[in-house]
Structure formats: C-alpha cells, structure tokens
Scaffold this motif. Structure first.
Motif, PDB file in Angstrom:
ATOM      1  N   TYR A 189      59.194  30.132  23.402  1.00 40.89           N
ATOM      2  CA  TYR A 189      58.163  31.153  23.619  1.00 40.89           C
ATOM      3  C   TYR A 189      57.658  31.004  25.051  1.00 40.89           C
ATOM      4  CZ  TYR A 189      57.775  31.366  18.476  1.00 40.89           C
ATOM      5  OH  TYR A 189      58.022  31.481  17.143  1.00 40.89           O
ATOM      6  N   THR A 245      52.246  35.241  12.647  1.00 38.19           N
ATOM      7  CA  THR A 245      52.313  33.960  11.938  1.00 38.19           C
ATOM      8  C   THR A 245      51.871  32.818  12.845  1.00 38.19           C
ATOM      9  OG1 THR A 245      54.222  34.901  10.815  1.00 38.19           O
ATOM     10  CG2 THR A 245      53.768  32.571  10.407  1.00 38.19           C
ATOM     11  N   ARG A 305      63.225  37.737  22.409  1.00 38.43           N
ATOM     12  CA  ARG A 305      61.859  37.219  22.478  1.00 38.43           C
ATOM     13  C   ARG A 305      61.778  35.828  23.089  1.00 38.43           C
ATOM     14  NH1 ARG A 305      57.920  38.619  17.610  1.00 38.43           N
ATOM     15  NH2 ARG A 305      57.720  40.825  18.092  1.00 38.43           N
ATOM     16  N   GLU A 342      55.267  33.243  26.519  1.00 38.86           N
ATOM     17  CA  GLU A 342      53.878  33.690  26.638  1.00 38.86           C
ATOM     18  C   GLU A 342      53.353  34.043  25.266  1.00 38.86           C
ATOM     19  OE1 GLU A 342      53.396  37.097  29.078  1.00 38.86           O
ATOM     20  OE2 GLU A 342      52.979  35.877  30.846  1.00 38.86           O
ATOM     21  N   GLN A 378      48.387  37.038  19.373  1.00 30.48           N
ATOM     22  CA  GLN A 378      48.092  35.612  19.567  1.00 30.48           C
ATOM     23  C   GLN A 378      46.973  35.426  20.591  1.00 30.48           C
ATOM     24  OE1 GLN A 378      52.059  34.299  20.542  1.00 30.48           O
ATOM     25  NE2 GLN A 378      52.728  34.406  18.405  1.00 30.48           N
ATOM     26  N   GLY A 407      56.043  41.133  12.896  1.00 31.01           N
ATOM     27  CA  GLY A 407      56.828  41.315  14.111  1.00 31.01           C
ATOM     28  C   GLY A 407      55.989  41.189  15.369  1.00 31.01           C
ATOM     29  N   THR A 408      54.668  41.093  15.192  1.00 31.37           N
ATOM     30  CA  THR A 408      53.802  41.000  16.363  1.00 31.37           C
ATOM     31  C   THR A 408      53.539  39.546  16.757  1.00 31.37           C
ATOM     32  OG1 THR A 408      51.908  41.064  14.881  1.00 31.37           O
ATOM     33  CG2 THR A 408      52.572  43.155  15.858  1.00 31.37           C
ATOM     34  N   GLY A 409      54.087  38.619  15.976  1.00 30.33           N
ATOM     35  CA  GLY A 409      53.844  37.207  16.250  1.00 30.33           C
ATOM     36  C   GLY A 409      52.607  36.695  15.533  1.00 30.33           C
TER      37      GLY A 409
HETATM   38  P1  AMP Z   1      55.907  37.341  13.102  1.00 33.87           P
HETATM   39  O1  AMP Z   1      55.199  38.594  13.494  1.00 33.87           O
HETATM   40  O2  AMP Z   1      55.001  36.193  12.926  1.00 33.87           O
HETATM   41  O3  AMP Z   1      56.815  37.583  11.919  1.00 33.87           O
HETATM   42  O4  AMP Z   1      56.853  36.914  14.332  1.00 33.87           O
HETATM   43  C1  AMP Z   1      57.946  37.667  14.727  1.00 33.87           C
HETATM   44  C2  AMP Z   1      58.904  36.870  15.601  1.00 33.87           C
HETATM   45  O5  AMP Z   1      58.348  36.621  16.872  1.00 33.87           O
HETATM   46  C3  AMP Z   1      59.298  35.517  15.064  1.00 33.87           C
HETATM   47  O6  AMP Z   1      60.703  35.447  15.145  1.00 33.87           O
HETATM   48  C4  AMP Z   1      58.671  34.513  16.001  1.00 33.87           C
HETATM   49  O7  AMP Z   1      59.496  33.381  16.153  1.00 33.87           O
HETATM   50  C5  AMP Z   1      58.575  35.286  17.280  1.00 33.87           C
HETATM   51  N1  AMP Z   1      57.449  34.914  18.131  1.00 33.87           N
HETATM   52  C6  AMP Z   1      56.179  34.671  17.738  1.00 33.87           C
HETATM   53  N2  AMP Z   1      55.410  34.412  18.817  1.00 33.87           N
HETATM   54  C7  AMP Z   1      56.195  34.511  19.906  1.00 33.87           C
HETATM   55  C8  AMP Z   1      55.978  34.360  21.319  1.00 33.87           C
HETATM   56  N3  AMP Z   1      54.785  34.067  21.803  1.00 33.87           N
HETATM   57  N4  AMP Z   1      57.019  34.533  22.141  1.00 33.87           N
HETATM   58  C9  AMP Z   1      58.240  34.828  21.643  1.00 33.87           C
HETATM   59  N5  AMP Z   1      58.513  34.986  20.342  1.00 33.87           N
HETATM   60  C10 AMP Z   1      57.500  34.828  19.466  1.00 33.87           C
END
Ligand code: AMP
Length: 574
Positions: A32, A63, A264, A34, A39, A59-61
C-alpha cells in the motif's frame, strides 16, 4: 486510550494519520503506498476513540480503515484473559471469512488472534477456537448470538464494535440480533458503523447505539463531469483469481497500442508484470518503491515503444507526462471516484479515441455505480470476450492487413506463385490458403483456452456473495487500433535461429520470448517472427545479437529441458 495525532505535514501517508510504526510497516509490506480516502477519514476518528458513522462501499479500502485502528487500540491495551475485545459484525459467511483474513493480515506481527465465526460451519470447532482466546471476532450476527447464548462468546470486555455493511445486515433481517448482541456489550465500548447507503433505518440504529458519532462519507466527491474526456468505459465483473486470464484476453482483443494498467498495490504491480511478460507481453512496472532513476528508465522504454504496457500504482503514475494512451486498464477498481477520473483522464486526450477498461470484483458494483454517479458517465458492464470473440477479432486483423496489402499493390513478385498453383487449384482456394498462412503469421501460434464462464451483470443491488447467472452477452469492442503482434519486429539484418524444441515439448512463443529477453536483457520488440513446429522452433533475431542469444539460450532451459540452439540452415529447416 491512544489519541489521534495531528495530521502533521511532515508525517505523510499512514503515519500521518496516527498509525503506529509497526502497522505502517505492515501495510507498506503489503504494497500500500497511500491511505485511501475512507482510510484518511476513518483512521484518525477511530484512533481518537470516538464513535463513527461511515458511508463507504466495498472496494474503498474500508476493511483496513477500521482494522488498523482496531488493532492499534487492542495492542495498546492490557489483554483480558480469554476475553474478546474487538467484534466485527458482517452480513454473510463469505464476508466473515474475507474480513477475518484481512484483519489477520493487518494484525500480522502483533500477538492478536482473529477468529471468524459464521453459520453453516461446525459450532464445536468455533467454540474450541473461541476457548483458546479470540481478541478479535469477525462474525455474522446469527452465529454470534448462538455463541453468546451458549456463553462460548463473552463480550463483557468488548472495547470496539464494528458493524460492517450495516445496510446489508438489516436487509438480511439481522436487526433484532444486532440489538440483542449490543445489549451484551459494555456501554463504554466504541461503536463504528459502515454502510454503503444510509437509509433512515440505518440512521435510527446509529441513533440508538452510537454516541455522538462523527459522520463521514467517501462518496461525496464533487468531481466535475466536464473534466472527463469522452472515453469508452467498459467494466468486466471478475473474481480476483480470474483477473490475470481475463486481462490477457481483454488485451488480446483490444490490442492496445499503448496502455497503462493500474493496480492498487506494489505487490500486485510486480506480480502482474512478471505474469504478463511470461506470456509474451512487453510490460514494465512503475511504483513508489522504485528509485527515480529506475522510473526514468521505464518511462523512456515506454516512450520509445520498447514496452507496450506500463503497470503502475496511482502514486507512481501521478504527474507522469504521457502524451496519449489508447487504453487505461483498471486491474483493480480505484478506491475512489476521484482516482478513477485521474486514471482514465490519461486516455482519450486531444480528441482521440480512448478506452477505459475496469476489472471489478462482483462485490464492487456499488463502487462502480457510485463512480458513475460522480462522473455522470455510463460504465458498460460487459461479458468477458469469449474465445470465439477473440478469434473473430484476430481474423478481422488479418483481413485488415490483407486489405492494406491489396491497396498498396506491389504484388508482382508473387503472382507467379498464384499462377502456377492455379493450374491445379481454384484461385479462391489458393487465396484462402494464403490467408491462413498470413493469419498464422499475424496471430502466432498461441494456444488459447476458453475462460470460465464470466458472471453476468447481477442486479444493481447485490448483497452478500456474488450471484452468478450463466447468461452470456458478447461485446464487440468498437474499432480500436490494432497492431499485429510482431509487426514491429526488426526487419533488417535479421537471422533465423533454430531451437531444437517445438510444440511436442510444449514450447509456446511466450517461452521463447521470455527466455531470450530474460537471459539477455534485450527487449521483445527486437525479436522477429517466431515459428513453432512439432519438433523445433525458429526465431528471427537481429544478426548483431544472434551469438549472444545463442550463448544465453544454451545456458538456460526451456520448459525444463536443455535445448540445441544455432543459426538456422534455412533450406533444410523450412
Ligand atoms: P476493501 O474495500 O476493504 O474490500 O478493500 C479493497 C482492496 O483494496 C483490498 O484488496 C485491499 O487489499 C486494498 N487496499 C486497501 N487499502 C489500500 C491502500 N491504502 N492501498 C492499496 N490497496 C489497498
């Protein structure tokens, strides 16, 4: 309770949000570069201990947005024996597994244990796991309640509760269960609620269970629609494991002249580049972990067309001066509409045709729709091109090349061949045979497989696991500029190399390209035609490089075996 540090300008990225160094190291190792918008907004609030009501889709990160502060807080607090201090409630079993895995990934390096608890699995096994001690439980409400009633889950020491995908949980009828679960938790807990939508039912839950929550929404960007170029926007819904194959198929069908593929994370960039190159594409990585000098080299190879594909993270691509790209590919959906707009703005410039292709997980349709809302442009959800689409497209390429040749004329030197064959065969058949040969030369001998049936576009509102239906729509991309795979090969001072292994040994063009470029460091652009017969292969290479390539190939193996390599004695081998 740890408090959020100020967003000091010197501490950028995750550290600037107050994330502890050990966790920063974890996310950096995950590639990651940024924090995503959700987040950036969530982490400081959660670290401050305040309740939170967040509108954010999958998909927005999100989690990591809740998991990092959750982990940080629990690491900093004394551990109650066999007591659960973090609880994440999610609507489905799939999500419970997925979120637990993610939380586990972010908690690597801490001693915290994370346990998924969901229906349809053995109670006994879950009970044992809970008895061993679970700092963080990720559960579906029904099963969490079962365990609470049996006293196998104790929430009296709960410090942080996360309601994830709250609207889905309500849709699935979990409202009462959630109420009951919440009654078994201390009122001192911190409560955070994440939901893709905020209908009144969610707001009333928030009112009942959250204390003066900070509200955030990541869908509120005000991207000016006018800033967006008119580009054809297509999305394919594919699961992560299928993405490499689908990307290959889409690239084959679209034949981009120059493209950026956005991922990503750094890790995804590196893995994808390796995979693409092994399959005969000419891809280069670009990410924040690279030194400026390396990046400059990559860019110069891309500009001089020694590479067709740049595979990049958003951070690395920022500020790149690239004149025009035929295609922008989102290997992963960006975490925000803003990033999407930045990415696709790199194609369709100066009134030229552009195509933006997105590979989205079926669960990320909400995010796709919210990007459409922000950009006020339609993203067509298409079925992954089938093998027959690809074949049709390739035949069209050959047809176009032949047509060009016919218009250019200059065919006198081969007319004699046609005339002599015409004594024996109808001219139509001769032409068909010639087309066949030309086609094989253009498309090479790559064997293609049928990809698993792609999920058709599910209804706009999906919940829980992706729903598949077998329906297939074929997309025929509008006209794209096509380049025959080896059209750009060097034509002058070319010699043909004989390689003593062919189809029977499982050799494919990609193996030869990979071995030669990998061993010599030369670019695949400098390689010419490749022909693979049953027992041997022929590769056209620049004369000046021939000896070096022969030496290099002799030292390596192809498909696990040593092979003979030499300059070809044309007449006997052709
Ligand atoms: P989520 O919305 O939590 O399902 O996350 C979607 C995807 O984004 C997952 O594959 C994470 O590994 C990835 N992800 C979460 N945060 C970041 C970040 N800051 N930079 C790059 N990828 C990320």
């Amino acid at each position: 309770m740890p408090s959020a540090r100020n967003h000091s300008s010197e501490r950028a990225g995750f550290a600037g949000l107050g994330v502890a160094d050990a966790l920063v190291a974890t996310v950096t190792a995950l590639g990651y570069e940024e924090p995503t918008p959700v987040q950036r907004e969530t982490i400081p609030v959660m670290l401050s201990g305040r309740d939170l009501l967040a509108q954010a889709a999958t998909g927005t990160g999100k989690t990591a947005a809740f998991a990092l502060p959750l982990i940080q807080r629990l690491v900093g607090e004394p551990k109650g024996k066999h007591r659960t201090r973090g609880l994440v409630l999610v609507p489905t079993r799939e999500l419970a597994m997925q979120v637990a895995e993610s939380v586990h990934k972010y908690a690597r390096g801490t001693a915290l244990s994370v346990i998924p608890v969901y229906g349809g699995a053995s109670m006994l096994q879950q009970t044992r796991a809970l008895e061993r001690g679970a700092d963080i439980v990720v559960a579906t409400p029904g099963r969490a309640l079962d365990h609470l009633r049996r006293n196998t889950l104790k929430l009296d020491a709960l410090a942080v509760l996360v309601l994830d995908e709250a609207d889905e949980m309500l849709d699935m009828g979990f409202a009462e269960d959630i109420d009951t679960i919440l009654k078994s938790t201390p009122t001192t807990r911190q409560t955070t609620l994440f939901s893709a939508t905020l209908p009144s039912r969610i707001l009333s839950i928030a009112q009942k269970h959250l204390k003066d929550p900070q509200r955030i929404s990541v869908a509120r960007e005000k991207t000016a629609a006018g800033k967006l170029p008119r580009v054809r926007q297509v999305a394919y819904l594919v699961h992560r494991s299928q993405k490499p194959d689908v990307l290959g198929r889409v690239l084959d069908v679209e034949s981009p002249t120059s493209a950026i593929v956005f991922c990503r994370t750094r890790l995804d960039v590196d893995t994808l580049v390796e995979r693409l190159n092994a399959h005969g594409y000419r891809a280069e990585a670009l990410h924040g972990g690279m030194q400026q000098r390396q990046r400059d080299q990559v860019m110069s190879r891309f500009r001089s067309e020694k590479a067709d594909l740049l595979v990049a993270t958003d951070v690395a691509a920022r500020g790149l001066d690239i004149k025009h790209l035929s295609h922008v590919v989102n290997y992963d959906l960006p975490a925000s509409a803003d990033d999407y707009v930045h990415r696709i703005g790199r194609t369709g410039r100066a009134g030229r045709e552009g195509t933006a292709i997105t590979l989205a997980d079926p669960r990320e349709q909400r995010l796709l729709r919210s990007i459409e809302q922000v950009t006020k442009q339609k993203i067509e959800i298409a079925a992954v091109p089938t093998l027959s689409d690809l074949r049709a497209r390739r035949l069209e390429t050959t047809r176009a090349a032949l047509r060009e040749k016919l218009i250019a004329g200059d065919l006198d030197d081969v007319r004699g061949v046609v005339e002599s064959l015409a004594v024996e065969f109808p001219v139509n058949d001769i032409a068909a045979a010639a087309v066949k040969l030309a086609h094989a030369a253009v498309v090479g001998e790559r064997e293609e497989k049928e990809l698993p049936a792609a999920p058709a576009a599910p209804p706009a509102r999906t919940s829980g696991p992706a729903r598949f239906s077998g329906g297939k729509r074929t997309v025929r991309p509008e006209h794209g500029r096509i380049r025959a795979p080896r059209e750009h090969a060097a034509r002058e001072n070319v010699v043909r190399l004989f390689v003593g292994a062919g189809r029977q040994a499982g050799i494919r063009p990609g193996d030869l390209v990979g071995a030669i470029t990998g061993e010599t460091g030369m670019s695949s652009k400098d390689l010419g035609a490749i022909e693979i017969t049953d027992r041997f292969s022929l590769v056209d290479v620049p004369d000046a490089m021939a000896d070096q390539i022969i030496d290099a190939l002799k030292k390596t193996t192809l498909r696990g075996q040593k092979v003979a390599v030499r300059r070809s004695r044309e007449s006997s081998e052709m």
